[in-house]
Motif scaffolding. Structure first.
Motif, PDB file in Angstrom:
ATOM      1  N   MET A   1       0.839  -1.353  -0.065  1.00 22.56           N
ATOM      2  CA  MET A   1      -0.068   0.101   0.053  1.00 22.56           C
ATOM      3  C   MET A   1       0.957   1.253  -0.174  1.00 22.56           C
ATOM      4  N   ASP A   2       0.791   2.038  -1.156  1.00 22.62           N
ATOM      5  CA  ASP A   2       1.596   3.425  -1.097  1.00 22.62           C
ATOM      6  C   ASP A   2       0.732   4.454  -1.086  1.00 22.62           C
ATOM      7  N   LEU A   3       1.090   5.826  -0.995  1.00 21.94           N
ATOM      8  CA  LEU A   3       0.362   6.889  -1.061  1.00 21.94           C
ATOM      9  C   LEU A   3      -0.315   7.043  -2.326  1.00 21.94           C
ATOM     10  N   PHE A   4       0.144   6.700  -3.494  1.00 23.53           N
ATOM     11  CA  PHE A   4      -0.715   6.868  -4.817  1.00 23.53           C
ATOM     12  C   PHE A   4      -1.788   6.172  -4.826  1.00 23.53           C
ATOM     13  N   GLN A   5      -1.626   4.921  -4.247  1.00 24.46           N
ATOM     14  CA  GLN A   5      -2.741   3.908  -4.083  1.00 24.46           C
ATOM     15  C   GLN A   5      -4.109   4.703  -3.381  1.00 24.46           C
ATOM     16  N   LEU A   6      -3.561   5.143  -2.011  1.00 19.75           N
ATOM     17  CA  LEU A   6      -4.462   5.790  -1.342  1.00 19.75           C
ATOM     18  C   LEU A   6      -5.162   7.066  -1.954  1.00 19.75           C
ATOM     19  N   GLU A   7      -4.433   7.943  -2.763  1.00 17.55           N
ATOM     20  CA  GLU A   7      -4.895   9.035  -3.425  1.00 17.55           C
ATOM     21  C   GLU A   7      -6.010   8.411  -4.392  1.00 17.55           C
ATOM     22  N   THR A   8      -5.640   7.269  -4.926  1.00 21.79           N
ATOM     23  CA  THR A   8      -6.621   7.016  -5.991  1.00 21.79           C
ATOM     24  C   THR A   8      -7.915   6.450  -5.510  1.00 21.79           C
ATOM     25  N   PHE A   9      -7.769   5.916  -4.190  1.00 26.95           N
ATOM     26  CA  PHE A   9      -8.995   5.234  -3.609  1.00 26.95           C
ATOM     27  C   PHE A   9      -9.722   6.567  -3.242  1.00 26.95           C
ATOM     28  N   LEU A  10      -9.040   7.682  -2.450  1.00 25.14           N
ATOM     29  CA  LEU A  10      -9.985   8.685  -1.847  1.00 25.14           C
ATOM     30  C   LEU A  10     -10.435   9.423  -3.210  1.00 25.14           C
ATOM     31  N   ALA A  11      -9.964   9.503  -4.361  1.00 29.22           N
ATOM     32  CA  ALA A  11     -10.621  10.307  -5.473  1.00 29.22           C
ATOM     33  C   ALA A  11     -11.511   9.475  -6.081  1.00 29.22           C
ATOM     34  N   VAL A  12     -11.672   8.159  -5.973  1.00 32.75           N
ATOM     35  CA  VAL A  12     -12.900   7.266  -6.512  1.00 32.75           C
ATOM     36  C   VAL A  12     -14.072   7.545  -5.265  1.00 32.75           C
ATOM     37  N   ALA A  13     -13.646   7.546  -4.147  1.00 31.06           N
ATOM     38  CA  ALA A  13     -14.473   7.609  -3.053  1.00 31.06           C
ATOM     39  C   ALA A  13     -15.315   8.977  -3.198  1.00 31.06           C
ATOM     40  N   GLU A  14     -14.396  10.092  -3.408  1.00 34.23           N
ATOM     41  CA  GLU A  14     -14.964  11.489  -3.248  1.00 34.23           C
ATOM     42  C   GLU A  14     -15.730  11.809  -4.717  1.00 34.23           C
ATOM     43  N   GLU A  15     -15.377  11.265  -5.719  1.00 30.76           N
ATOM     44  CA  GLU A  15     -15.904  11.632  -6.984  1.00 30.76           C
ATOM     45  C   GLU A  15     -17.138  10.458  -7.173  1.00 30.76           C
ATOM     46  N   ARG A  16     -17.228   9.500  -6.525  1.00 25.10           N
ATOM     47  CA  ARG A  16     -18.011   8.381  -6.669  1.00 25.10           C
ATOM     48  C   ARG A  16     -18.055   7.986  -8.007  1.00 25.10           C
ATOM     49  N   SER A  17     -16.821   7.895  -8.667  1.00 25.19           N
ATOM     50  CA  SER A  17     -16.919   7.449  -9.913  1.00 25.19           C
ATOM     51  C   SER A  17     -15.445   7.047 -10.549  1.00 25.19           C
ATOM     52  N   PHE A  18     -15.540   5.804 -10.933  1.00 21.90           N
ATOM     53  CA  PHE A  18     -14.020   5.604 -11.319  1.00 21.90           C
ATOM     54  C   PHE A  18     -13.668   6.480 -12.657  1.00 21.90           C
ATOM     55  N   SER A  19     -14.603   6.839 -13.560  1.00 22.32           N
ATOM     56  CA  SER A  19     -13.961   7.669 -14.522  1.00 22.32           C
ATOM     57  C   SER A  19     -13.850   8.928 -14.163  1.00 22.32           C
ATOM     58  N   ARG A  20     -14.666   9.697 -13.248  1.00 23.76           N
ATOM     59  CA  ARG A  20     -14.235  11.183 -12.844  1.00 23.76           C
ATOM     60  C   ARG A  20     -13.033  11.206 -12.099  1.00 23.76           C
ATOM     61  N   ALA A  21     -12.991  10.136 -11.442  1.00 28.86           N
ATOM     62  CA  ALA A  21     -11.545   9.829 -10.532  1.00 28.86           C
ATOM     63  C   ALA A  21     -10.278   9.917 -11.479  1.00 28.86           C
ATOM     64  N   ALA A  22     -10.359   9.371 -12.514  1.00 28.58           N
ATOM     65  CA  ALA A  22      -9.242   9.138 -13.683  1.00 28.58           C
ATOM     66  C   ALA A  22      -9.291  10.522 -14.294  1.00 28.58           C
ATOM     67  N   THR A  23     -10.198  11.147 -14.457  1.00 30.79           N
ATOM     68  CA  THR A  23     -10.095  12.623 -15.104  1.00 30.79           C
ATOM     69  C   THR A  23      -9.338  13.309 -14.111  1.00 30.79           C
ATOM     70  N   ARG A  24      -9.756  13.459 -12.883  1.00 33.71           N
ATOM     71  CA  ARG A  24      -9.249  14.194 -11.704  1.00 33.71           C
ATOM     72  C   ARG A  24      -7.557  13.916 -11.599  1.00 33.71           C
ATOM     73  N   LEU A  25      -7.457  12.720 -11.746  1.00 31.95           N
ATOM     74  CA  LEU A  25      -5.998  12.238 -11.512  1.00 31.95           C
ATOM     75  C   LEU A  25      -5.133  12.141 -12.833  1.00 31.95           C
ATOM     76  N   HIS A  26      -5.806  12.436 -13.802  1.00 32.52           N
ATOM     77  CA  HIS A  26      -5.156  12.669 -15.034  1.00 32.52           C
ATOM     78  C   HIS A  26      -4.522  11.323 -15.531  1.00 32.52           C
TER      79      HIS A  26
END
Length: 306
Positions: A1-26
């Motif tokens: 478990m690294d910080l990038f994985q946690l950033e990705t996890f939080l982005a999905v949880a906050e955006e409530r969408s895998f696709s929107r999280a992907a856009t946010r994280l570029h």
């Protein structure tokens, strides 16, 4: 478990969408899904409800969310703290000096505090014989010595030129002459410092060279006590010039020159040769160098080879 994985996890949880999280994280959506799958595999828990399309967290996901927020906030705090150190908005400068060499530090610390008021400064009082060890043990970053250290693990830079001065009470018979021969000192009672030093040994050897007795009838623990005792009319003393300026200027003590006693003292800053100094210590060295350039002799900044 690294910080990038946690950033990705939080982005999905906050955006409530895998696709929107992907856009946010570029990043691409498959890359985001792969990161979440890897995180779930490492933890052995499902973090998102697969039956839901809005990124709903499972109970395990809810627990992880709280810790992920704390960890990422700590990273932000750590980055901010390091930035403050670089910009000298925080930190600590640790120095070691004895009673005499500390006097050299005062104008430099005054300038350092003017430029960096948020840096805490701590000067540890130490015996000169122990300062090199304290530097090597990381108890302090920089020490001040009146002799060149033998240990090759430390660097030394000459920063001040001083000399031992013979001082007497203004009513002493020598006070009017201004200069005496060393043989005239054989009958005098010297008030001495009770800590052995290389400079003290040089004085003893000089008296032996001229076959003159050196009577140290009184030994005291501090320079201040020695000066006060001589002011009271008790004998004579050899005192570093740096520590007796005020008394000579006010006339409380009188300097007597002894041509056979040419005892120059060089003060040095010493620090670990292989270590990276803190931002605060590097800033202090820059101030020492600039101070010596602007004030000139007796100040200097001359690294010694070794």
């Amino acid at each position: 478990m690294d910080l990038f994985q946690l950033e990705t996890f939080l982005a999905v949880a906050e955006e409530r969408s895998f696709s929107r999280a992907a856009t946010r994280l570029h990043r691409t959506q498959p890359a985001v899904s792969q990161a979440i799958s890897k995180l779930e595999g490492e933890l052995g828990e499902i973090l998102f409800e697969r039956s839901s399309r809005d990124g709903t967290l499972t109970d395990a996901g809810g627990v992880l969310r709280e810790y992920a927020l704390k960890l990422l906030n700590l990273r932000t705090e750590a980055s901010s703290a390091l930035a403050e150190l670089r910009e000298l908005h925080s930190g600590k400068l640790l120095l070691a000096a004895n009673e005499y060499t500390c006097l050299y530090l005062l104008p430099l610390l005054d300038e350092f505090r003017r430029q960096h008021p948020r840096i805490k400064v701590a000067v540890q009082r130490s015996l000169a014989s122990r300062i090199t060890d304290e530097v090597l043990m990381h108890s302090v970053e920089i020490g001040i010595l009146s002799f060149r250290p033998d240990d090759v693990q430390v660097k030394s830079t000459v920063v001040y030129r001083d000399e031992l001065m013979l001082v007497v009470n203004p009513k002493h018979p020598f006070a009017r002459s201004g200069e005496v021969a060393i043989r005239q000192l054989g009958t005098q009672n010297f008030v001495a410092h009770n800590i052995a030093s290389p400079q003290r040994q040089k004085v003893i050897q000089t008296f032996r060279k001229y076959k003159t007795p050196l009577q140290m009838g009184v030994e005291l623990p501090t320079m201040e006590a020695i000066k006060r005792f001589v002011e009271m009319g008790n004998g004579v003393a050899l005192i570093p010039g740096l520590s007796v300026r005020k008394e000579l200027a006010s006339g409380e003590l009188v300097r007597i020159r002894v041509k056979e006693l040419q005892t120059e003292r060089k003060l040095r800053l010493v620090y670990r040769r292989q270590a990276s100094l803190s931002h605060a210590a590097l800033a202090f060295l820059r101030i020492v160098e600039k101070f010596s350039a602007s004030h000139g002799d007796p100040y200097s900044f001359l690294p010694e080879r070794g």
